[in-house]
Design a protein around this motif. Structure first.
Motif, PDB file in Angstrom:
ATOM      1  N   CYS A 639      -8.255  27.854 -25.712  1.00  0.00           N
ATOM      2  CA  CYS A 639      -9.293  28.586 -25.775  1.00  0.00           C
ATOM      3  C   CYS A 639      -7.793  29.880 -25.166  1.00  0.00           C
ATOM      4  O   CYS A 639      -6.879  30.264 -24.953  1.00  0.00           O
ATOM      5  CB  CYS A 639      -9.691  28.960 -23.988  1.00  0.00           C
ATOM      6  SG  CYS A 639     -10.853  30.243 -23.989  1.00  0.00           S
ATOM      7  N   PRO A 640      -7.909  31.325 -26.501  1.00  0.00           N
ATOM      8  CA  PRO A 640      -7.432  32.788 -26.272  1.00  0.00           C
ATOM      9  C   PRO A 640      -8.447  33.213 -25.214  1.00  0.00           C
ATOM     10  O   PRO A 640      -7.155  34.530 -25.063  1.00  0.00           O
ATOM     11  CB  PRO A 640      -7.771  33.305 -26.914  1.00  0.00           C
ATOM     12  CG  PRO A 640      -9.304  32.928 -27.328  1.00  0.00           C
ATOM     13  CD  PRO A 640      -9.048  31.633 -27.052  1.00  0.00           C
ATOM     14  N   GLU A 641      -9.206  32.784 -23.915  1.00  0.00           N
ATOM     15  CA  GLU A 641      -9.199  33.994 -23.367  1.00  0.00           C
ATOM     16  C   GLU A 641      -8.740  33.489 -21.082  1.00  0.00           C
ATOM     17  O   GLU A 641      -8.177  33.925 -20.416  1.00  0.00           O
ATOM     18  CB  GLU A 641     -10.294  34.402 -23.016  1.00  0.00           C
ATOM     19  CG  GLU A 641     -11.022  34.826 -24.585  1.00  0.00           C
ATOM     20  CD  GLU A 641     -12.807  35.127 -23.491  1.00  0.00           C
ATOM     21  OE1 GLU A 641     -13.093  34.972 -22.329  1.00  0.00           O
ATOM     22  OE2 GLU A 641     -13.378  36.175 -25.082  1.00  0.00           O
ATOM     23  N   SER A 644      -7.246  27.425 -21.363  1.00  0.00           N
ATOM     24  CA  SER A 644      -7.254  25.710 -21.407  1.00  0.00           C
ATOM     25  C   SER A 644      -8.283  25.400 -22.752  1.00  0.00           C
ATOM     26  O   SER A 644      -8.101  25.909 -23.621  1.00  0.00           O
ATOM     27  CB  SER A 644      -9.263  26.212 -20.469  1.00  0.00           C
ATOM     28  OG  SER A 644      -8.890  26.692 -18.746  1.00  0.00           O
ATOM     29  N   ASP A 645      -8.061  24.108 -23.048  1.00  0.00           N
ATOM     30  CA  ASP A 645      -8.129  23.184 -23.935  1.00  0.00           C
ATOM     31  C   ASP A 645      -9.410  23.965 -24.778  1.00  0.00           C
ATOM     32  O   ASP A 645     -10.780  24.269 -24.420  1.00  0.00           O
ATOM     33  CB  ASP A 645      -8.916  22.033 -23.713  1.00  0.00           C
ATOM     34  CG  ASP A 645      -7.139  21.503 -23.426  1.00  0.00           C
ATOM     35  OD1 ASP A 645      -6.303  21.748 -23.849  1.00  0.00           O
ATOM     36  OD2 ASP A 645      -7.122  20.249 -22.647  1.00  0.00           O
ATOM     37  N   LEU A 646      -9.818  23.644 -26.177  1.00  0.00           N
ATOM     38  CA  LEU A 646     -10.641  24.561 -26.917  1.00  0.00           C
ATOM     39  C   LEU A 646     -11.456  22.750 -27.023  1.00  0.00           C
ATOM     40  O   LEU A 646     -10.845  21.701 -27.346  1.00  0.00           O
ATOM     41  CB  LEU A 646     -10.301  24.948 -27.649  1.00  0.00           C
ATOM     42  CG  LEU A 646     -10.033  26.505 -27.864  1.00  0.00           C
ATOM     43  CD1 LEU A 646      -9.965  27.919 -28.719  1.00  0.00           C
ATOM     44  CD2 LEU A 646     -11.659  27.118 -26.710  1.00  0.00           C
ATOM     45  N   ILE A 647     -13.006  22.905 -27.009  1.00  0.00           N
ATOM     46  CA  ILE A 647     -13.431  21.373 -27.576  1.00  0.00           C
ATOM     47  C   ILE A 647     -14.599  22.396 -28.310  1.00  0.00           C
ATOM     48  O   ILE A 647     -15.471  22.705 -28.065  1.00  0.00           O
ATOM     49  CB  ILE A 647     -13.920  20.718 -25.714  1.00  0.00           C
ATOM     50  CG1 ILE A 647     -14.837  21.586 -25.403  1.00  0.00           C
ATOM     51  CG2 ILE A 647     -12.692  20.353 -25.147  1.00  0.00           C
ATOM     52  CD1 ILE A 647     -15.965  21.462 -23.941  1.00  0.00           C
ATOM     53  N   ILE A 657     -17.253  25.967 -31.127  1.00  0.00           N
ATOM     54  CA  ILE A 657     -15.872  25.606 -30.154  1.00  0.00           C
ATOM     55  C   ILE A 657     -16.541  25.982 -29.296  1.00  0.00           C
ATOM     56  O   ILE A 657     -16.750  27.312 -29.356  1.00  0.00           O
ATOM     57  CB  ILE A 657     -15.225  26.148 -31.240  1.00  0.00           C
ATOM     58  CG1 ILE A 657     -14.946  25.415 -32.994  1.00  0.00           C
ATOM     59  CG2 ILE A 657     -14.280  26.101 -30.516  1.00  0.00           C
ATOM     60  CD1 ILE A 657     -13.862  25.739 -33.598  1.00  0.00           C
ATOM     61  N   GLY A 658     -16.140  25.843 -28.026  1.00  0.00           N
ATOM     62  CA  GLY A 658     -16.230  25.909 -26.704  1.00  0.00           C
ATOM     63  C   GLY A 658     -14.659  25.555 -26.044  1.00  0.00           C
ATOM     64  O   GLY A 658     -14.369  24.996 -25.808  1.00  0.00           O
ATOM     65  N   CYS A 659     -14.656  27.131 -24.677  1.00  0.00           N
ATOM     66  CA  CYS A 659     -14.028  26.648 -24.008  1.00  0.00           C
ATOM     67  C   CYS A 659     -14.269  25.239 -23.253  1.00  0.00           C
ATOM     68  O   CYS A 659     -15.709  25.207 -22.034  1.00  0.00           O
ATOM     69  CB  CYS A 659     -13.446  27.843 -22.746  1.00  0.00           C
ATOM     70  SG  CYS A 659     -12.332  27.757 -21.738  1.00  0.00           S
ATOM     71  N   SER A 660     -13.398  24.258 -22.354  1.00  0.00           N
ATOM     72  CA  SER A 660     -13.782  23.644 -22.275  1.00  0.00           C
ATOM     73  C   SER A 660     -13.664  24.032 -20.149  1.00  0.00           C
ATOM     74  O   SER A 660     -14.200  22.925 -19.230  1.00  0.00           O
ATOM     75  CB  SER A 660     -12.645  22.321 -21.897  1.00  0.00           C
ATOM     76  OG  SER A 660     -10.733  23.233 -21.402  1.00  0.00           O
ATOM     77  N   SER A 661     -13.174  24.979 -20.205  1.00  0.00           N
ATOM     78  CA  SER A 661     -13.796  25.074 -19.022  1.00  0.00           C
ATOM     79  C   SER A 661     -14.566  26.129 -18.437  1.00  0.00           C
ATOM     80  O   SER A 661     -15.379  26.627 -17.138  1.00  0.00           O
ATOM     81  CB  SER A 661     -12.758  26.289 -18.381  1.00  0.00           C
ATOM     82  OG  SER A 661     -11.155  25.842 -18.365  1.00  0.00           O
ATOM     83  N   TYR A 662     -16.017  26.166 -19.030  1.00  0.00           N
ATOM     84  CA  TYR A 662     -17.377  26.588 -19.272  1.00  0.00           C
ATOM     85  C   TYR A 662     -17.746  25.403 -17.987  1.00  0.00           C
ATOM     86  O   TYR A 662     -17.542  24.641 -17.474  1.00  0.00           O
ATOM     87  CB  TYR A 662     -17.690  26.443 -20.283  1.00  0.00           C
ATOM     88  CG  TYR A 662     -19.701  26.784 -20.690  1.00  0.00           C
ATOM     89  CD1 TYR A 662     -19.888  27.615 -20.371  1.00  0.00           C
ATOM     90  CD2 TYR A 662     -20.486  25.662 -19.500  1.00  0.00           C
ATOM     91  CE1 TYR A 662     -21.270  27.988 -20.275  1.00  0.00           C
ATOM     92  CE2 TYR A 662     -21.836  26.392 -20.011  1.00  0.00           C
ATOM     93  CZ  TYR A 662     -22.321  27.697 -19.374  1.00  0.00           C
ATOM     94  OH  TYR A 662     -23.732  28.097 -19.934  1.00  0.00           O
ATOM     95  N   PHE A 667     -15.829  31.257 -23.297  1.00  0.00           N
ATOM     96  CA  PHE A 667     -15.217  31.536 -25.132  1.00  0.00           C
ATOM     97  C   PHE A 667     -16.049  30.784 -25.415  1.00  0.00           C
ATOM     98  O   PHE A 667     -16.115  29.698 -25.581  1.00  0.00           O
ATOM     99  CB  PHE A 667     -14.600  32.010 -25.401  1.00  0.00           C
ATOM    100  CG  PHE A 667     -13.669  31.877 -26.222  1.00  0.00           C
ATOM    101  CD1 PHE A 667     -13.426  32.675 -27.070  1.00  0.00           C
ATOM    102  CD2 PHE A 667     -13.272  31.064 -26.823  1.00  0.00           C
ATOM    103  CE1 PHE A 667     -13.123  32.770 -28.349  1.00  0.00           C
ATOM    104  CE2 PHE A 667     -12.613  30.381 -28.693  1.00  0.00           C
ATOM    105  CZ  PHE A 667     -12.969  32.104 -28.913  1.00  0.00           C
ATOM    106  N   ILE A 668     -16.862  31.044 -26.518  1.00  0.00           N
ATOM    107  CA  ILE A 668     -17.460  30.420 -28.331  1.00  0.00           C
ATOM    108  C   ILE A 668     -16.967  30.818 -28.830  1.00  0.00           C
ATOM    109  O   ILE A 668     -16.929  32.167 -29.459  1.00  0.00           O
ATOM    110  CB  ILE A 668     -18.249  29.883 -27.668  1.00  0.00           C
ATOM    111  CG1 ILE A 668     -19.747  31.767 -27.964  1.00  0.00           C
ATOM    112  CG2 ILE A 668     -19.007  30.238 -26.489  1.00  0.00           C
ATOM    113  CD1 ILE A 668     -20.980  31.253 -27.926  1.00  0.00           C
TER     114      ILE A 668
END
Length: 764
Positions: A639-641, A644-647, A657-662, A667-668
């Protein structure tokens, strides 16, 4: 003064140049009448009487024709040389007759297959009457499509979901795509192994593939696991002892003949393979080339009519091509006699020609400066294919050699070289989904029986069988043609309709059925089996062709279709429950209440839910095995923000595509990469217009430099300046009320020009 009517203003401009004084040329802008858009437009109780009305957007064009006709001495109807063109002429004739402006004025139907001075003048000198057989075939097609649409669509609303619709021709095409997807899902991969030998002779490296093992022929599944492969490798290596013996050498020479000139379907397939064009884009660009391009001395039609299923070439055209080959490639590159190709389609109209340049002398490189990039690419394809079809065959030398590893096995090496390229100097036909092979490119060193060849390595390689590939535009068009579904001129509209109704979506330029598309196809296949059956649809097309030839009557054809179809619609409406259509048992029990689980269709697609709903509200996503599957990670990216991993997530409007830390990080980004249209942004002139998808799944186009430039439009951009205000870009807009138009995206301008409707655009 004589009045000539054609469909499009571009064609009118070109033809006016050839006819000169004494002729006025106006455009009808496609069809002038259509069925009234409500129930009862085809009266099944009154001999299938069809109720037409003037198309609103073309009312002003009809008025202009009426005004000019009042001062004219004669009327020439010069619409396209096919059923749709014949129908446009007839509808216009009926309108003018009804308004009593024809009086005793002569009415002529003129037909030409290319827009050149000679073809136009010959057509005007030899007019004919309107062909009511062709008109009735078009009316029958339109009536069938109307009856299917107006009766099946309400049924889909009732049994599946509001807003759905069905069509006579695109429904079998949808079935084809769904069945291919089901084949892929049911496919079970099988393991198999091949064994190759890496060899060297006089510093020339080459390879050979095992063809015999212990005296038995090696088939695909002779070696099916690593243990067998290792044992074979060991036995072969021991027996060979570093060398293979040349047992046999075969040298052959084979010929490859050129492909025939283009017809509509093969042009669409080849433009998809080689240029990446959609079928619709191919036909739009071909239309421009046919209607006329200014190449220095005014507009001239560059290709013959692009809706054809005949591979014939006119004798005059063949003569010109042969002269060009002699002058530019040498007489030895031309066969003694002209090549004559046979049309495969039994319903082909042999009076038509294949798609060819109006003059082979218009070489692409000489007129390139006057064409857009897309026009040049497509014209180059047509020009080269036409030229190549009259050249000599290619001569290919092939060599095959059997190399023995003692008594353990035999390897086979194959290679080929082009001895004389012939037509391949100019053009080679593309292919679809062919298994990759290096044999056609591989060259072998000189080999002699009895020689020993140094063995470098024996390599076992593991493979798995692969499912059939999904259809792309080229392979779908080919399949539709092979099954006789639709006609070449309708393929583009069939594909567009499936996409517009969101029954299919594209993934890497391949068609995937949506959940709604699957349910619609299943419903039609189960309850209207005949009407999505490939052979039934093809037979109906044959009967329509028979009507156009005057061999069948159109009213009996409609009667034969209508009664059993209406009975089926009524029975299904009364006896089939919505749950029968939208739900499918899984054979699993609900983990919460023990009742059966069903596959169900919801707002966001298919899911698994309890049959005891609403008492039990258990649900899970399709593909989950009770426990929810781990989300798929996006490899190699964070994730550029927050790093974390992107999933890959599933949302209301599809995957993204979204951030795994949601929800800590929101971030999407879209899963699909935007497609570059190649049209320069008219606002900043730095970026290009990119095709993107909104959060609601709607396609839009915006500047590639966003957020620096925020210019965006909803409609497909065209690399054409507005003729009124000069804005560097037009867009292609389609509405039910006004049809398809080129419009200026600047609201204050208001420029709009109707685009000629493709033949059978209403076929679905």
């Amino acid at each position: 003064m004589n009045l000539v009517i054609v469909e499009s203003p571009a064609k009118a401009k070109t033809i006016k140049k050839y006819l000169g004084k004494g002729f006025e040329v106006l455009a009808s802008y496609g069809h002038v009448r259509d069925l009234i858009p409500k129930e009862g437009a085809v009266d099944t109780e009154d001999g299938f009487a069809m109720r037409y009305d003037v198309i609103e957007r073309n009312g002003k064009h009809v008025k202009a024709i009426v005004d000019k006709l009042k001062k004219a001495d004669a009327l020439y109807l010069a619409t396209d040389p096919d059923r749709e063109g014949e129908a446009i002429s007839w509808h216009l004739y009926e309108l003018l007759k009804g308004r009593k402006v024809l009086k005793e004025k002569p009415v002529h139907r003129v037909v030409f297959h290319e827009i050149t001075k000679k073809a136009i003048q010959e057509a005007v000198d030899h007019p004919r009457d309107l062909s009511m057989e062709m008109v009735n075939a078009q009316q029958a097609r339109r009536a069938l499509d109307y009856l299917v649409g107006f009766n099946l669509s309400p049924l889909l609303w009732k049994k599946i979901r509001r807003g759905l619709s069905a069509g006579r021709v695109q429904s079998p095409a949808l079935r084809m795509i769904v069945e291919r997807e089901e084949e892929i899902e049911a496919f079970v991969a099988r393991e198999y192994w091949s064994i190759e030998a890496d060899l060297n002779k006089d510093k020339h490296a080459f390879s050979a593939k095992l063809s015999q093992l212990n005296g038995e022929k090696v088939e695909q599944f002779t070696i099916t696991n690593e243990v067998q492969a290792s044992a074979a490798e060991q036995a072969l290596s021991t027996a060979a002892n570093g060398e293979l013996d040349i047992l046999k050498v075969e040298k052959k020479q084979r010929r490859r003949n050129p492909a025939p000139p283009f017809i509509t379907s093969t042009l669409q397939q080849e433009a998809s393979r080689k240029l990446g064009f959609t079928a619709r884009r191919t036909m739009q660009v071909a239309q421009q080339l046919y209607e006329g391009i200014d190449i220095g001395n005014g507009a001239v039609g560059l290709i013959s009519y692009m809706r054809t299923d005949s591979v014939n070439l006119a004798e005059e055209a063949i003569g010109e091509i042969r002269e060009y080959i002699t002058a530019n490639y040498g007489k030895d590159q031309m066969p003694p006699e002209p090549r004559i190709f046979k049309t495969k389609s039994k319903n082909a109209q042999e009076a038509h020609e294949a798609i060819r340049p109006t003059s082979i002398g218009f070489a692409p490189k000489e007129i390139a400066a006057h064409l857009s990039k897309e026009q040049l690419k497509l014209y180059d394809l047509i020009w080269k294919r036409t030229l190549a079809c009259q050249m000599i065959h290619a001569t290919i030398d092939t060599v095959s050699a059997d190399l023995g590893a003692g008594d353990a096995g035999v390897f086979r090496a194959s290679g080929s070289t082009i001895a004389k390229p012939g037509f391949m100097t100019v053009y080679m036909e593309g292919s679809d989904d062919q298994p990759k092979t290096k044999d056609d490119e591989k060259m072998l060193p000189p080999l002699t029986v009895g020689e020993k060849i140094k063995l470098l390595l024996i390599r076992p390689e593991q493979h798995f069988t692969e499912p059939p590939p999904r259809y792309n535009e080229a392979t779908l068009v080919k399949a539709l043609e092979e099954h006789g579904i639709g006609r070449p001129s309708t393929y583009a509209s069939i594909i567009s309709t499936l996409q517009d109704r969101e029954y299919v979506e594209m993934d890497r330029k391949r068609f995937i059925p949506t959940d709604v598309g699957r349910v619609v196809s299943k419903f039609l296949t189960n309850y209207f089996t005949n009407y999505v059956d490939y052979s039934f649809t093809a037979k109906l097309e044959d009967e329509l062709d028979a009507v156009s030839r005057g061999e069948e009557e159109w009213i009996p054809l409609l009667e034969k279709f209508w009664k059993p179809f209406k009975e089926k619609v009524d029975y299904t409406g009364e006896n089939v429950k919505r749950s029968d259509v939208t739900q499918e048992p899984t054979g699993e029990s609900c983990p919460e209440c023990g009742n059966e689980l069903n596959i169900r269709l919801g707002r966001n697609g298919r899911f698994i839910g309890c049959s005891n709903y609403p008492e039990c509200s258990y649900t899970r996503d399709m593909g989950d095995g009770g426990e929810r599957a781990e989300p798929e990670k996006v490899e190699g990216r964070q994730c550029p923000e927050c790093e974390s991993d992107l999933i890959i997530r599933q949302g209301r409007y599809g995957k993204f595509i979204g951030c795994s830390s949601y929800p800590a990080c929101r971030f999407i980004e879209p899963l699909e990469k935007p497609v570059d249209t190649g049209v320069e942004c008219p606002q900043c002139h730095k970026g290009t217009m990119m095709q993107r998808k909104s959060r609601r799944g709607k396609i839009f186009y915006s500047c590639s430099t966003y957020p620096k430039c925020d210019y965006a439009v909803w409609n497909e951009p065209l690399k054409e300046p507005c003729p009124d205000c000069g804005w560097p870009m037009l867009t292609m807009k389609t509405t039910k009320k006004r049809g398809t138009e080129k419009v200026c995206p600047q609201k204050e301008c208001g420029y709009a020009e109707a685009v000629e409707v493709e033949e059978a655009a209403n076929a679905d």
